[in-house]
Structures are given as C-alpha cells and as structure tokens.
Design a protein around this motif. Structure first.
Motif, mmCIF file in Angstrom:
data_model
loop_
_atom_site.group_PDB
_atom_site.id
_atom_site.type_symbol
_atom_site.label_atom_id
_atom_site.label_comp_id
_atom_site.label_asym_id
_atom_site.label_seq_id
_atom_site.Cartn_x
_atom_site.Cartn_y
_atom_site.Cartn_z
ATOM 1 N N UNK A 344 -40.130 -17.688 -0.420
ATOM 2 C CA UNK A 344 -39.670 -16.487 0.291
ATOM 3 C C UNK A 344 -40.821 -15.540 0.596
ATOM 4 N N UNK A 345 -41.856 -15.564 -0.237
ATOM 5 C CA UNK A 345 -42.972 -14.647 -0.051
ATOM 6 C C UNK A 345 -43.916 -15.043 1.069
ATOM 7 N N UNK A 346 -43.761 -16.250 1.610
ATOM 8 C CA UNK A 346 -44.631 -16.715 2.692
ATOM 9 C C UNK A 346 -43.992 -16.539 4.065
ATOM 10 N N UNK A 347 -42.754 -16.015 4.105
ATOM 11 C CA UNK A 347 -42.047 -15.835 5.368
ATOM 12 C C UNK A 347 -42.313 -14.429 5.895
ATOM 13 N N UNK A 348 -42.703 -14.316 7.145
ATOM 14 C CA UNK A 348 -42.971 -13.004 7.735
ATOM 15 C C UNK A 348 -41.660 -12.258 7.995
ATOM 16 N N UNK A 349 -41.584 -11.037 7.522
ATOM 17 C CA UNK A 349 -40.402 -10.230 7.793
ATOM 18 C C UNK A 349 -40.443 -9.745 9.244
ATOM 19 N N UNK A 350 -39.259 -9.630 9.841
ATOM 20 C CA UNK A 350 -39.160 -9.216 11.237
ATOM 21 C C UNK A 350 -38.732 -7.764 11.391
ATOM 22 N N UNK A 351 -38.329 -7.134 10.293
ATOM 23 C CA UNK A 351 -37.827 -5.769 10.375
ATOM 24 C C UNK A 351 -37.827 -5.141 8.989
ATOM 25 N N UNK A 352 -38.136 -3.859 8.912
ATOM 26 C CA UNK A 352 -38.024 -3.097 7.665
ATOM 27 C C UNK A 352 -36.918 -2.060 7.832
ATOM 28 N N UNK A 353 -35.941 -2.119 6.938
ATOM 29 C CA UNK A 353 -34.836 -1.161 6.904
ATOM 30 C C UNK A 353 -35.016 -0.299 5.664
ATOM 31 N N UNK A 354 -34.982 0.995 5.836
ATOM 32 C CA UNK A 354 -35.136 1.904 4.705
ATOM 33 C C UNK A 354 -33.847 2.699 4.538
ATOM 34 N N UNK A 355 -33.284 2.652 3.331
ATOM 35 C CA UNK A 355 -31.999 3.295 3.049
ATOM 36 C C UNK A 355 -32.185 4.339 1.959
ATOM 37 N N UNK A 356 -31.804 5.572 2.264
ATOM 38 C CA UNK A 356 -31.940 6.685 1.324
ATOM 39 C C UNK A 356 -30.551 7.254 1.050
ATOM 40 N N UNK A 357 -30.180 7.328 -0.226
ATOM 41 C CA UNK A 357 -28.894 7.902 -0.613
ATOM 42 C C UNK A 357 -28.997 9.413 -0.768
ATOM 43 N N UNK A 358 -27.873 10.085 -0.557
ATOM 44 C CA UNK A 358 -27.857 11.540 -0.699
ATOM 45 C C UNK A 358 -26.458 12.004 -1.064
ATOM 46 N N UNK A 359 -26.381 13.232 -1.563
ATOM 47 C CA UNK A 359 -25.112 13.832 -1.961
ATOM 48 C C UNK A 359 -25.062 15.255 -1.447
ATOM 49 N N UNK A 360 -23.851 15.734 -1.129
ATOM 50 C CA UNK A 360 -23.732 17.101 -0.643
ATOM 51 C C UNK A 360 -22.309 17.420 -0.233
ATOM 52 N N UNK A 361 -22.152 18.556 0.399
ATOM 53 C CA UNK A 361 -20.844 19.018 0.843
ATOM 54 C C UNK A 361 -20.717 18.841 2.367
ATOM 55 N N UNK A 362 -19.566 18.343 2.791
ATOM 56 C CA UNK A 362 -19.203 18.315 4.208
ATOM 57 C C UNK A 362 -17.824 18.952 4.317
ATOM 58 N N UNK A 363 -17.751 19.999 5.115
ATOM 59 C CA UNK A 363 -16.483 20.733 5.272
ATOM 60 C C UNK A 363 -15.922 21.195 3.931
ATOM 61 N N UNK A 364 -16.835 21.597 3.049
ATOM 62 C CA UNK A 364 -16.434 22.143 1.757
ATOM 63 C C UNK A 364 -15.993 21.119 0.734
ATOM 64 N N UNK A 365 -16.198 19.829 1.015
ATOM 65 C CA UNK A 365 -15.799 18.784 0.079
ATOM 66 C C UNK A 365 -16.986 17.914 -0.286
ATOM 67 N N UNK A 366 -16.975 17.402 -1.521
ATOM 68 C CA UNK A 366 -18.043 16.532 -1.992
ATOM 69 C C UNK A 366 -18.051 15.229 -1.198
ATOM 70 N N UNK A 367 -19.230 14.849 -0.713
ATOM 71 C CA UNK A 367 -19.404 13.588 -0.010
ATOM 72 C C UNK A 367 -20.734 12.969 -0.418
ATOM 73 N N UNK A 368 -20.873 11.672 -0.149
ATOM 74 C CA UNK A 368 -22.110 10.936 -0.414
ATOM 75 C C UNK A 368 -22.468 10.145 0.839
#
Length: 544
Positions: A344-368
């Motif tokens: 698997x380490x010898x295969x060239x990747x075709x795309x990098x996806x970066x995912x960042x989690x977050x938490x906060x309020x939307x319309x006064x309610x807890x969301x993630x």
C-alpha cells in the motif's frame, strides 16, 4: 416491497436475490430475529431495553469467509428500526449497510431481510441499531468471521472463543437521552460500564488451567475509550477488525469507541478467580470501572480485594500502544483492499482529503460538524434517491474535502469521489477530547498519528510497510491521524464519529464513490426486496 414471513414470497425473493447477487457455491446461513422492547437491569435499576429474540445483548453471528448471511429482521417495536453491520464491508452493495443514508427503516410491525456476503473477510466485528439513539438501549451483538478451513491461521486453535462486548451505559431510557439531544443539550457523564450487558462481576468466563482462549473485544459504547485488562494475565493481540497483527503482548489494551480486537489469553496462573477490569480513559477525575471474572475451573478461591488499576489520562501510553499495532505480513487469509496488493505504501495517492471535527451552537442548539457542515438527514435515503435520480434530496460536493475555516452550518453533506481512486485522508482533531472515526464499506491503512497540526511534512513519519488495516480509528486530543484508502467499493458510504451523540447531532457525512459503469462487477442493483420510503415511495425497482 415488504416480505411475508409466513408465505413462500420470502423464500422466492431471497433465492432470486442470491442467484443475482452472490456466488451460488458459497454457503448460506439463515437467521430470524424478532426485535422487541423488554425490561433490563444492567446497572441494577429497571429500564427499557431492545432485545433480539429476547436476548440482551443480541445473539452472536457465526460465519466463515464468503458466507451468505440471510438475516430476516422483524420489527416489533413501536417505531422504525435499522440494524447496521460495523466492519462488514458490503462489497458493491451499500443498500444493505443499515444506516438511514442508504436504507429505508423497517416500519413497526413489518420485516426486512438483509442479504449480506462476508466476501474476502475474516475477523471480529459487531452489529448495532443505527436509528433514533436506539444504540443506548441495546440491540447489539458480536459478529465473527472465521477463515476457511484450508486457510492457515497464524496461531493454534484456542480452547474456546468468547465475545466480549464492552461499553459505557446510562440508567436512563434511550428515549430520555434522545430527548436531551433533541432539545440541543449535551449528554451527562455515563452511569457505568457494561461487559456483555452486565455490571460489576455480572459476567464470568470459565477457563481450564494451561489452556489458551480467544477473546473478541468490541467497544460498543456511546462515547468513552475504555481500557481492558485481566488481573495477573497478559494478552497477545492477534487480530484487529479483520487484519492478523504482529503478536504483541500487552498487560492492558485501549479499545476506542467502535473498535474491535482479538486477543489470546493463557490460563497460566495459580488456580483461582481473577478480575477482568474495564475502565474509562481520558475522563479523570471521573473514572468509571466495572469488573468481570476469569474463573479457573479448578479455582481455589473467589476474587477478592480491589481490582487492579490501569491507565487513566496518559495519552502518550495510548499513542505508543496504537503505533505498536501492526500487520502480520506473513499471515495467510483475505487481505485489505485492493485485493492481492500488500504494498500500500508504494501506491501513489490521487487526492488528499482533510477532515476537521468541531462543536458549537446552531440556532441555539448543540451541534457537531465535519469541515463546518453539521449533517441533517434528508427525507429519503441518499442511496435510494441516487438510484431513482430523485433531485433535491442531496447535492454532491455539499461538504468540502478540506476545512473551510467558516462557521458551522446545517446541510445534507455528501462528498463525491471517483471509483478506484487511491486517497489519503487526514483526520485532524483540534478539540481537547479524543475522537473515534468509522468508514463504512472499507478497511484502510492507519499510516500515521501524532500530536499537533498535520502538514505535508508529517508524511515523513508514515508507516508505509506494515501499518494495520482496520475500519475505525482514534484521533487523540489536539492531534491528527492519517490513513490511506483504495476506493474500490462503489456506493454511498457513511463516514461518522463513533461518539454517538456527536453522530446524532451532525458529525457524519456520506462519501459517494461513483462510476458511470452499470456492470454488476462494479455494483449490485438495488435489492428486489428493498423498502422504499420518502420521495421513493410507490416506485418500483427495475427487473434485472
């Protein structure tokens, strides 16, 4: 179309589907499950639980590589219900994944027959209910996929093979917990830890002195990483979510939410009873602990005294342990995708996806959120809408492949990806608590993890030779985890937080792995017995 359990329609449709979708020479295993509510007492107080055939936890599924599993589920609850198969890949068949993005729920009083094939898989997994916070009520059980008899396993047959389901638990009914989340609030700290649905010293495993046993440990809980240990005994890790591992010995093992491990334990101590201990990680000063019993058949005494302590908040301990879990490259058996490729380490990747989690309020309610998007379910399962070309249900590209840096917002987030691409995915956790991520339909190589922010220079520390292949990975606080994944499984696949309150409140999205081909070699058609709901109600599946 709903199936008639009593009549011949069920058998005819199952046979038709099997002939169309699976290899006819592979064995079939049939299961009939009735899902009901019942009163359970896991922490000593009565509460409403979800039972399968009257059992809590539900029955184990035993299978062998390439078996066809025909699981008829009758919903005797008063609300819709779905079961998902954590780690069973559903090759070319995301319709059977059992999450609302791909599958219509089973209505109350009706049934649905899942038709699965454990194609080219071995290992330890589990199933669980995926709707309406049902996971907090039960409805889960173990899945084991054994190697075919002629395929050698890299350790002797154990004297016995035990499923060990561990997880945090609340005394409140799941409906009360769901109501808290629906009001936009956070869940309180759990009330306890269960082992196979029981509290302190409620479960016992009997062993004979001198023999070796396999324990398949899955964290089926809602939010807490757990440490597993056995008083006076060491554990040899042999398998992680379908991958044979280097056989490393541990005195305790961190099992993060959604993860499954197989260990060998030898009864090589004086004949007495020993504590099995499970405790929460990274929750100090609040630490929950529960115990079971390893009972020697010729035991001279019961467990006594305090159970042995374990790690609590030490991230370095857990990180170093995670890095030590590596693939056994000499073991036979099904390999992670792409099939037949071990480099698997010898295969060239075709795309990098970066995912960042977050938490906060939307319309006064807890969301993630993921990359600022907090997922909201559509009125029609996304995969079903995709099949019927129903517009307005979702939009491919509604979530970016990189963090936007903007504020959180609501959307039915779907990311597009090309069939047969080879991608690098970076999970970056900028919060102060550990995260756990699952990707349905795939195994992936966990090539690196470390503290701080990921940069392209982080690739210099990747393990490109024998990284473990699995379907669920942890991301430590203020840290990153990188994976490589071959997108060789067409379909609509759920990428989600395994912290179930976060998943319920938006920390998930769907990856649409697409090809214009209509060949059965690439993707199976919608099942003939598929339930249709939302904007797909009343439509008909096309004949094969």
């Amino acid at each position: 179309m709903l199936l008639n359990v009593a009549g011949g329609t069920l058998c005819a449709l199952i046979l038709f589907q099997l002939v169309a979708n699976v290899v006819a020479d592979d064995p079939y295993r049939f299961f009939n499950w009735n899902v009901t509510y019942g009163t359970i007492y896991p922490l000593g107080v009565p509460q409403q639980g979800i039972l399968i055939n009257g059992q809590f936890p539900g029955p184990d599924i035993y299978s062998v590589t390439n078996d066809n599993l025909i699981i008829n589920v009758f919903n005797s609850l008063s609300e819709p219900f779905l079961i998902s198969w954590n780690g069973v890949q559903q090759r070319r068949n995301s319709y059977e994944d059992g999450v609302y993005g791909t599958t219509c729920p089973i209505p109350p009083g009706k049934n649905f027959t899942y038709i699965l094939q454990v194609k080219d898989q071995i290992g330890s997994f589990y199933y669980f209910p995926s709707l309406a916070f049902h996971k907090a009520a039960g409805g889960f059980g173990g899945i084991r996929i054994l190697s075919r008899p002629l395929i050698p396993v890299p350790f002797p047959d154990p004297a016995a093979d035990y499923t060990v389901l561990i997880g945090d638990w609340y005394k409140s009914n799941h409906t009360d917990l769901k109501a808290i989340l629906d009001r936009g609030k956070k869940l309180p700290f759990p009330d306890g830890i269960l082992i196979n649905g029981r509290g302190p010293n409620g479960v016992s495993f009997t062993v004979e002195q001198g023999k070796t046993y396999r324990l398949r440990i899955s964290n089926i809980g809602l939010q807490n990483s757990l440490n597993f240990r056995i008083q006076g005994h060491r554990m040899t890790l042999v398998e992680v979510e379908g991958t044979h591992t280097l056989q490393t010995s541990y005195s305790s093992l961190d099992v993060h939410v959604g993860q499954s491990y197989s260990v060998l334990v030898t009864a090589d101590q004086p004949a007495q009873d020993y504590y099995i201990v499970v405790s929460t990680r990274f929750t100090a000063p609040q630490v929950l602990t529960t115990t079971g019993v390893l009972h020697y058949s010729n035991s001279a005494g019961r467990v006594s005294g305090p159970p042995p302590g374990g790690p609590t908040i030490q991230i370095d301990f857990s990180l170093n342990q995670a890095r030590s879990i590596r693939t056994n490259l000499t073991a036979s058996g099904p390999r992670p995708n792409p099939q037949g490729s071990y480099h698997y380490g010898l295969i060239n990747t075709t795309r990098t996806i970066k995912l960042v989690n977050s938490a906060g309020q939307i319309n006064g309610k807890q969301r993630y959120a993921v990359n600022s998007v907090s997922f909201i379910p559509a009125d029609t399962p996304l995969k079903v809408a995709d099949y019927f070309n129903i517009g307005g249900v979702f939009r491919v590209g509604s979530i970016s492949g990189n963090p936007t840096g903007g504020g959180m917002y609501l959307d039915t987030s779907v990311m597009g990806a090309d069939y047969r691409a080879y991608v690098e995915i970076v999970f970056e956790n900028q919060e102060d608590l550990i995260q756990s991520w699952h990707i349905a339909g795939y195994n992936f190589w966990v090539v690196g993890m470390d503290g701080g922010l990921w940069t392209p220079a982080s690739r210099s520390q990747y393990n490109l030779r024998d990284a473990v292949s699995r379907c669920t990975t942890q991301v430590y606080p203020k840290s990153w985890t990188a994976i490589y994944m071959a997108l060789d499984n067409v379909g609509m696949w759920n990428i989600r937080s395994e912290f179930w309150a976060r998943q319920y409140l938006g920390q998930q999205f769907y990856l649409r792995v697409y090809t214009p081909s209509t060949s059965l070699r690439d993707e199976y058609p919608i099942p003939k017995n598929a339930l249709l709901c939302g904007r797909a109600s009343g439509r008909r599946t096309r004949p094969l």
